[in-house]
Design a protein around this motif. Structure first.
Motif, PDB file in Angstrom:
ATOM      1  N   ASN A   1       0.712  -1.152   0.102  1.00  0.00           N
ATOM      2  CA  ASN A   1      -0.043   0.005   0.119  1.00  0.00           C
ATOM      3  C   ASN A   1       1.022   1.266  -0.121  1.00  0.00           C
ATOM      4  O   ASN A   1       0.435   2.267  -0.678  1.00  0.00           O
ATOM      5  CB  ASN A   1      -0.858  -0.146   1.286  1.00  0.00           C
ATOM      6  CG  ASN A   1      -1.864  -1.000   1.280  1.00  0.00           C
ATOM      7  OD1 ASN A   1      -2.586  -1.343   0.125  1.00  0.00           O
ATOM      8  ND2 ASN A   1      -2.274  -1.574   2.108  1.00  0.00           N
ATOM      9  N   GLU A   2       2.286   1.414   0.577  1.00  0.00           N
ATOM     10  CA  GLU A   2       3.015   2.267   0.558  1.00  0.00           C
ATOM     11  C   GLU A   2       3.325   2.822  -0.880  1.00  0.00           C
ATOM     12  O   GLU A   2       3.588   3.896  -1.123  1.00  0.00           O
ATOM     13  CB  GLU A   2       4.047   2.131   1.389  1.00  0.00           C
ATOM     14  CG  GLU A   2       5.360   2.786   1.355  1.00  0.00           C
ATOM     15  CD  GLU A   2       6.542   2.366   2.114  1.00  0.00           C
ATOM     16  OE1 GLU A   2       7.515   3.304   2.039  1.00  0.00           O
ATOM     17  OE2 GLU A   2       6.700   1.465   2.754  1.00  0.00           O
TER      18      GLU A   2
ATOM     19  N   ASP B   1       0.098   4.487  -2.204  1.00  0.00           N
ATOM     20  CA  ASP B   1      -0.105   5.666  -1.754  1.00  0.00           C
ATOM     21  C   ASP B   1       0.845   6.767  -2.320  1.00  0.00           C
ATOM     22  O   ASP B   1       0.629   7.844  -2.517  1.00  0.00           O
ATOM     23  CB  ASP B   1      -0.084   5.370  -0.254  1.00  0.00           C
ATOM     24  CG  ASP B   1      -1.095   4.759   0.425  1.00  0.00           C
ATOM     25  OD1 ASP B   1      -2.255   4.437  -0.203  1.00  0.00           O
ATOM     26  OD2 ASP B   1      -1.031   4.508   1.715  1.00  0.00           O
ATOM     27  N   SER B   2       2.095   6.146  -2.472  1.00  0.00           N
ATOM     28  CA  SER B   2       3.248   7.441  -2.731  1.00  0.00           C
ATOM     29  C   SER B   2       2.680   7.736  -4.228  1.00  0.00           C
ATOM     30  O   SER B   2       3.174   8.946  -4.734  1.00  0.00           O
ATOM     31  CB  SER B   2       4.530   6.740  -2.828  1.00  0.00           C
ATOM     32  OG  SER B   2       4.557   5.720  -3.975  1.00  0.00           O
TER      33      SER B   2
ATOM     34  N   ASP C   1      -0.885  10.059  -3.844  1.00  0.00           N
ATOM     35  CA  ASP C   1      -0.817  11.386  -2.965  1.00  0.00           C
ATOM     36  C   ASP C   1       0.380  12.141  -3.566  1.00  0.00           C
ATOM     37  O   ASP C   1       0.512  13.354  -2.976  1.00  0.00           O
ATOM     38  CB  ASP C   1      -0.719  11.160  -1.619  1.00  0.00           C
ATOM     39  CG  ASP C   1       0.451  10.340  -1.004  1.00  0.00           C
ATOM     40  OD1 ASP C   1       1.461  10.066  -1.876  1.00  0.00           O
ATOM     41  OD2 ASP C   1       0.293   9.456   0.057  1.00  0.00           O
TER      42      ASP C   1
END
Length: 273
Positions: A85-86, A89-90, A93
């Motif tokens: 998910n990291e 997300d990067s 966002d």
């Protein structure tokens, strides 16, 4: 710059992520318990079918049991739903901007991180499952490899399958650059992989014509090949063909991922940056 120096930084990413993954021991214990229960459930369901006509199936029950226990022991290698998910997300966002400031190739860094994550999770979980499964009473015990050669081929095909899995996940990461939300891609990817890689039903149980088509797809080069090699369901010329297909898909998927990554980097715009 030598080849070793070029990839030394990615080995550092791999090592750091691998060590970090080894710290999640509580999650590993919970995963081990879950995988034992799930493995018993699947074997019990298949056992009910085998009792009626043991010779009517393309795998012996002993092969199937080994297939299921190896699948559970190395689930972290091949589970399609395990994506970072990291990373998503990067991309969504805009924190990808920090990654792009580094003198690195984003594809190679994420690939090494993904490999390390999966390997560290598998290392924490595989040995308890393998040890207990090896000492279970018949017919639920996991059989040993039929030969040393079969075991060595199993190791080779397992790491090729891991690399193919990561390369497929990298395609999802790269395609996320061109979408508003990654959820649709993830749901489609997980649904396809779980069915076509043999995670739900081993591929030999499908009709022969359908099986031949499925074995040519990249999904079959993931867990299907190493699990069937260990159980003795694949050998000889069929094994060589399966390994060649694994190598082909690994090269093709990495090439496609790098191409999409290069196009994404040219068009990436970070709002406010």
């Amino acid at each position: 710059m030598t080849l070793v120096a070029k990839y030394k930084k990615y080995l550092s990413f791999f090592r750091l992520r691998f060590v970090m993954g080894l710290q999640y021991r509580a999650a590993a214990l919970a995963g081990i318990a879950t995988q034992f229960v799930w493995g018993f459930l699947e074997i019990t369901v298949f056992a009910a079918f085998y009792r009626s006509n043991p010779t009517a199936y393309p795998m012996t029950f002993e092969q199937l049991v080994s297939y299921e226990w190896i699948q559970q022991a190395f689930l972290a290698f091949f589970m399609a739903w395990f994506m970072e998910n990291e990373i998503f997300d990067s991309i969504v966002d805009g924190n990808i901007a920090y990654e792009l400031c580094r003198p690195i190739n984003i594809y190679d860094m994420w690939f090494s991180r993904s490999m390390a994550n999966r390997m560290s999770r598998a290392l924490l979980r595989c040995f308890p499952i393998l040890i207990v499964a090896a000492f279970l009473p018949a017919p639920y015990t996991m059989s040993a490899p039929i030969s040393l050669s079969a075991f060595l081929w199993f190791v080779v095909t397992m790491f090729l399958g891991l690399a193919v899995t990561v390369a497929l996940c990298m395609l999802v990461y790269m395609l996320t650059f061109f979408t508003i939300s990654p959820m649709g891609l993830r749901m489609l990817f997980v649904s396809m992989v779980e069915f076509f890689e043999g995670a739900v039903i081993p591929l030999p149980f499908f009709p022969p014509k359908i099986q031949k088509i499925m074995e040519l797809l990249p999904f079959a080069s993931m867990q299907n090949v190493p699990l069937r090699v260990y159980s003795g369901n694949i050998s000889g010329d069929e094994l060589i063909r399966a390994v060649a297909i694994q190598i082909f898909w690994l090269a093709a998927l990495i090439a496609a991922g790098k191409l999409i990554c290069a196009k994404a980097m040219k068009k990436t715009v970070v709002q406010g940056g």
